[in-house]
Design a protein around this motif. Sequence first.
Motif, mmCIF file in Angstrom:
data_model
loop_
_atom_site.group_PDB
_atom_site.id
_atom_site.type_symbol
_atom_site.label_atom_id
_atom_site.label_comp_id
_atom_site.label_asym_id
_atom_site.label_seq_id
_atom_site.Cartn_x
_atom_site.Cartn_y
_atom_site.Cartn_z
ATOM 1 N N TYR A 153 0.796 -1.232 0.000
ATOM 2 C CA TYR A 153 0.000 0.000 0.000
ATOM 3 C C TYR A 153 0.831 1.285 0.000
ATOM 4 N N VAL A 156 -0.505 3.428 -2.886
ATOM 5 C CA VAL A 156 -1.925 3.804 -2.726
ATOM 6 C C VAL A 156 -2.104 4.784 -1.577
ATOM 7 N N SER A 157 -1.408 4.535 -0.446
ATOM 8 C CA SER A 157 -1.557 5.378 0.738
ATOM 9 C C SER A 157 -0.186 5.670 1.344
ATOM 10 N N PRO A 187 -10.191 4.346 2.448
ATOM 11 C CA PRO A 187 -9.506 4.865 1.242
ATOM 12 C C PRO A 187 -8.707 3.797 0.501
ATOM 13 N N ILE A 188 -8.054 2.902 1.247
ATOM 14 C CA ILE A 188 -7.299 1.816 0.609
ATOM 15 C C ILE A 188 -8.254 0.782 0.014
ATOM 16 N N ALA A 190 -11.150 1.292 -1.207
ATOM 17 C CA ALA A 190 -11.730 1.825 -2.441
ATOM 18 C C ALA A 190 -10.824 1.560 -3.646
ATOM 19 N N GLU A 191 -9.523 1.511 -3.400
ATOM 20 C CA GLU A 191 -8.566 1.256 -4.483
ATOM 21 C C GLU A 191 -8.264 -0.241 -4.636
ATOM 22 N N ILE A 192 -8.146 -0.955 -3.519
ATOM 23 C CA ILE A 192 -7.805 -2.391 -3.541
ATOM 24 C C ILE A 192 -8.881 -3.141 -2.749
ATOM 25 N N SER A 195 -8.102 -5.733 0.132
ATOM 26 C CA SER A 195 -7.260 -5.289 1.253
ATOM 27 C C SER A 195 -7.889 -5.577 2.610
#
Length: 267
Positions: A153, A156-157, A187-188, A190-192, A195
């Motif tokens: 991550y 991503v973050s 937030p993570i 939403a992307e992965i 997770s």
Amino acid sequence: MKIQLKSFIEGSKFTHFITAMILINALLVGLETYPSIAKEYELWFFIIDIVVLSIFTVEILLKLIIYRASFFKNGWNNFDFIIVVGSLLLYGSSFVSVLRIFRVLRVLRTITTIPTLRRIVTALFMAIPTISSVMVLMSIIFYVYAVIGTFLYAEVSPEFFGDLGLSFISLFQIFTLESWASGIFRPIFAEIPWSWIYFMTFIVIATFIMINLIVGEIVNNAQKISDEIESETKEIKEIKEDTSEIEELKKEVGELKTMLQTLIDRK
């Protein structure tokens, strides 16, 4: 005189009195945190603090007279001695902040006067070896998850998993369950989407299992102490019963002697 003084010091009335003084000291320290109250009643605060400290000093002196060198064999007595002597040495000195710390530490003396609190703290100290092992295991888990989190991550973050140090801090926040879902996870997620596996497994392992291990060990030690106290109480009761039986036998023997003596006198 010494026996009477010892029974007085170890009595419930004296213990309750010292506990009341500790609570008054705690209330005094708390009220002094309000500037308006502290300024208005500054003289009264000073007088009461002197009185309380004097009572604590007399208590320590009495215990030293009674127990002498054996006084320092008890860890709780050493704790009380350091707090009281430290307060006396620093009173009126320029180390005001250190003196305030000692005044606050006087509140911890409630542990020495209340047996149940003393039992809990003893159980906590007994659990230190096991807790240390659990902490080592937790450190390994944190390290593994921090490395994995950094690899997965960081892009991503980066504010939470940009490097190993940030990952450790983020995992500690997740461990405390403080705003972890809205601040870090969503937030993570939403992307992965997958997770959630990383976060859920860490929470289950680190937060629930590890904490339960620590709490379970403390509870077990507290139970051991309670069992020991119960066994000691039973032994004391048995000794008292044996003593009462011996006293009854002595009375019966005395009565028999009296009867025999009366029979001899008649003959």
